[in-house]
Design an enzyme around this catalytic site. Structure first.
Site, PDB file in Angstrom:
ATOM      1  N   VAL A  12       0.844  -1.205   0.000  1.00  0.00           N
ATOM      2  CA  VAL A  12       0.000   0.000   0.000  1.00  0.00           C
ATOM      3  C   VAL A  12       0.876   1.250   0.000  1.00  0.00           C
ATOM      4  O   VAL A  12       0.668   2.182  -0.786  1.00  0.00           O
ATOM      5  CB  VAL A  12      -0.950   0.004   1.225  1.00  0.00           C
ATOM      6  CG1 VAL A  12      -1.623   1.358   1.397  1.00  0.00           C
ATOM      7  CG2 VAL A  12      -1.995  -1.101   1.096  1.00  0.00           C
ATOM      8  N   ARG A  33       9.638  -0.782   9.857  1.00  0.00           N
ATOM      9  CA  ARG A  33       9.992  -1.242  11.211  1.00  0.00           C
ATOM     10  C   ARG A  33      10.918  -2.460  11.076  1.00  0.00           C
ATOM     11  O   ARG A  33      10.610  -3.559  11.530  1.00  0.00           O
ATOM     12  CB  ARG A  33       8.742  -1.539  12.045  1.00  0.00           C
ATOM     13  CG  ARG A  33       7.671  -2.326  11.348  1.00  0.00           C
ATOM     14  CD  ARG A  33       6.354  -2.358  12.098  1.00  0.00           C
ATOM     15  NE  ARG A  33       5.421  -3.282  11.443  1.00  0.00           N
ATOM     16  CZ  ARG A  33       5.231  -4.531  11.789  1.00  0.00           C
ATOM     17  NH1 ARG A  33       5.913  -5.057  12.788  1.00  0.00           N
ATOM     18  NH2 ARG A  33       4.362  -5.291  11.152  1.00  0.00           N
ATOM     19  N   HIS A 216     -17.232  -8.135   8.695  1.00  0.00           N
ATOM     20  CA  HIS A 216     -16.156  -9.000   9.205  1.00  0.00           C
ATOM     21  C   HIS A 216     -16.429  -9.575  10.592  1.00  0.00           C
ATOM     22  O   HIS A 216     -16.200 -10.773  10.807  1.00  0.00           O
ATOM     23  CB  HIS A 216     -14.816  -8.267   9.184  1.00  0.00           C
ATOM     24  CG  HIS A 216     -14.163  -8.264   7.841  1.00  0.00           C
ATOM     25  ND1 HIS A 216     -12.849  -7.941   7.647  1.00  0.00           N
ATOM     26  CD2 HIS A 216     -14.656  -8.544   6.607  1.00  0.00           C
ATOM     27  CE1 HIS A 216     -12.552  -8.031   6.364  1.00  0.00           C
ATOM     28  NE2 HIS A 216     -13.638  -8.380   5.713  1.00  0.00           N
TER      29      HIS A 216
END
Length: 433
Positions: A12, A33, A216
């Site tokens: 993304v 990270r 969801h």
């Protein structure tokens, strides 16, 4: 030249950085990270070696999104970021916003004028705005409804090369600032990219225009699905199939309707327009053939009796068991659209057991909705039940696998910092009816 910090180094972030590279005059820095994530570390090493990112597209209609590019600087970790940035783009998951922002230096935080949330959840703007208000009284927070499409890594050994396989029909965007110049710039950019973008009156409004919020939790937080995720099954089972091939039953559909109603009560308290769930599913997610559902039923879904709402939702899920717009083969079989298998708990490269993003991200989203409801004095019994089931599955797994190293996802007292920021925001901003 203004500087932009892209937080995230996944597919993304790479696609968005390419758009910024092609269409803006920003000097672009990115941060991952690498010290805590093997994926991020691989990306860092691949970029340092090749000095280039690449975005490819699957559909020729999206060729304006492709390209090869380099950025000004790639940081290994957030704590290494130095300097001032006008704009910060959060291209990480919503549950990481607060944790990531608080690792930035005081110098950086005080310089930021705009924070753009790419994949927020309901309440993300409250968290970010409340945190950033300590450093800037006039911070602009912009929320999108969701990311613009589907972008993925094709070869995990070359994570700096990504493929965008699809683009969403429509996105929503809202800002904390009315008549926002940044929103005008983004709207013009969306037009160039042939992306339909509707500007709504607030970030919270934009955050509600994501169907995952409503579908969801019922799909992943039921006994059938939780067993498939945490224990596994003898034969494959699928997220979007009817029982016994998948979790979808009339009970699941009823729970979906009940959660949606609880969410609508929360939206009403904020004076945010309601969501016609069926219309949103059919018109903006996956369409069905016009013969399947009556247009009048779709349009007036919100005012229909409960049992009819449930019937229509069930029909919608039966209609997309196959892709109704695919070409049948010689045996009359259409593309098996609903054959999306459940992902099970798995061990990462460090041998730590992880819960898949669905449902771990959904747990965060749903927990934040529950907390906001609690702050407003709105009862959410269905949402409470989803969370109770999920937490019970986490605890049962911990009890059964005491010899394994488990990720922090298995803990249930998470998100206290995020919740505290929401509480503070709601106490200060009495925008409720």
């Amino acid at each position: 030249m203004s500087k932009l910090l892209m937080i995230g180094t996944g597919p993304v972030a790479i696609q968005l950085a390419n758009i910024c590279y092609l269409k803006s005059d920003y000097e672009i820095d990115m941060v991952g990270r690498a010290s805590t994530s093997e994926k991020s570390k691989r990306l860092y090493q691949a970029y340092k070696k090749e000095k280039q990112f690449e975005v490819k597209i699957q559909n020729e209609a999206h060729q304006h999104l492709e390209g090869k590019f380099e950025i000004n600087r790639l940081y290994k970790d957030v704590k290494n970021v130095k300097g001032e940035y006008e704009t910060v783009v959060m291209a990480c998951t919503a549950d990481a916003y607060y944790d990531t922002l608080q690792q930035l230096s005081l110098e950086t935080l005080q310089s930021v004028k705009h924070v753009i949330l790419i994949s927020p959840t309901f309440g993300s703007q409250m968290i970010v705005e409340q945190f950033m208000s300590k450093f800037s009284q006039d911070i602009e927070v912009i929320s999108f409804s969701t990311y613009l499409g589907d972008t993925r890594i094709v070869d995990k050994e070359a994570p700096n090369h990504v493929l965008t396989t699809g683009v969403k029909k429509k996105l929503y965007m809202g800002s904390t600032h009315s008549n926002s110049t940044m929103c005008q710039r983004i709207s013009a950019l969306a037009e160039q990219l042939k992306i339909q973008l509707e500007v709504v009156e607030s970030p919270l409004h934009a955050e509600t225009r994501n169907s995952s919020l409503y579908v969801h939790p019922p799909l992943f937080m039921n006994d059938f699905s939780l067993k498939a995720i945490f224990e596994g099954t003898d034969v494959p089972v699928y997220v979007y199939k009817l029982f016994p091939e998948g979790p979808i039953t009339m009970t699941l559909i009823r729970e979906m309707r009940l959660m949606w109603k609880e969410m609508m009560a929360i939206l009403q308290a904020f004076r945010v327009p309601s969501v016609n769930l069926l219309q949103f599913m059919v018109k903006e997610n996956y369409p069905v053939r016009p013969e399947t559902l009556d247009e009048g039923d779709i349009e007036h879904f919100e005012i229909l009796p409960d049992i009819l709402q449930e019937y229509l939702l069930y029909v919608r899920y039966t209609a997309i068991l196959i892709d109704p717009f695919s070409q049948p083969d010689e045996n009359g079989h259409y593309f098996d659209f609903s054959a999306v298998p459940f992902k099970q708990v798995y061990k990462n490269e460090q041998d730590v057991v992880q819960i898949p993003r669905m449902p771990s991200e959904d747990y965060y989203r749903t927990a934040m909705i529950q907390h906001i409801g609690k702050m407003l004095g709105i009862k959410t019994p269905m949402i409470d039940q989803f969370l109770t089931r999920y937490e019970a599955s986490c605890q049962a797994y911990k009890d059964m696998h005491q010899d394994q190293q488990l990720s922090s996802q298995f803990n249930t007292n998470l998100f206290e910092g995020d919740k505290a920021l929401v509480t503070k925001f709601l106490e200060i901003n009495r925008t409720l009816s």
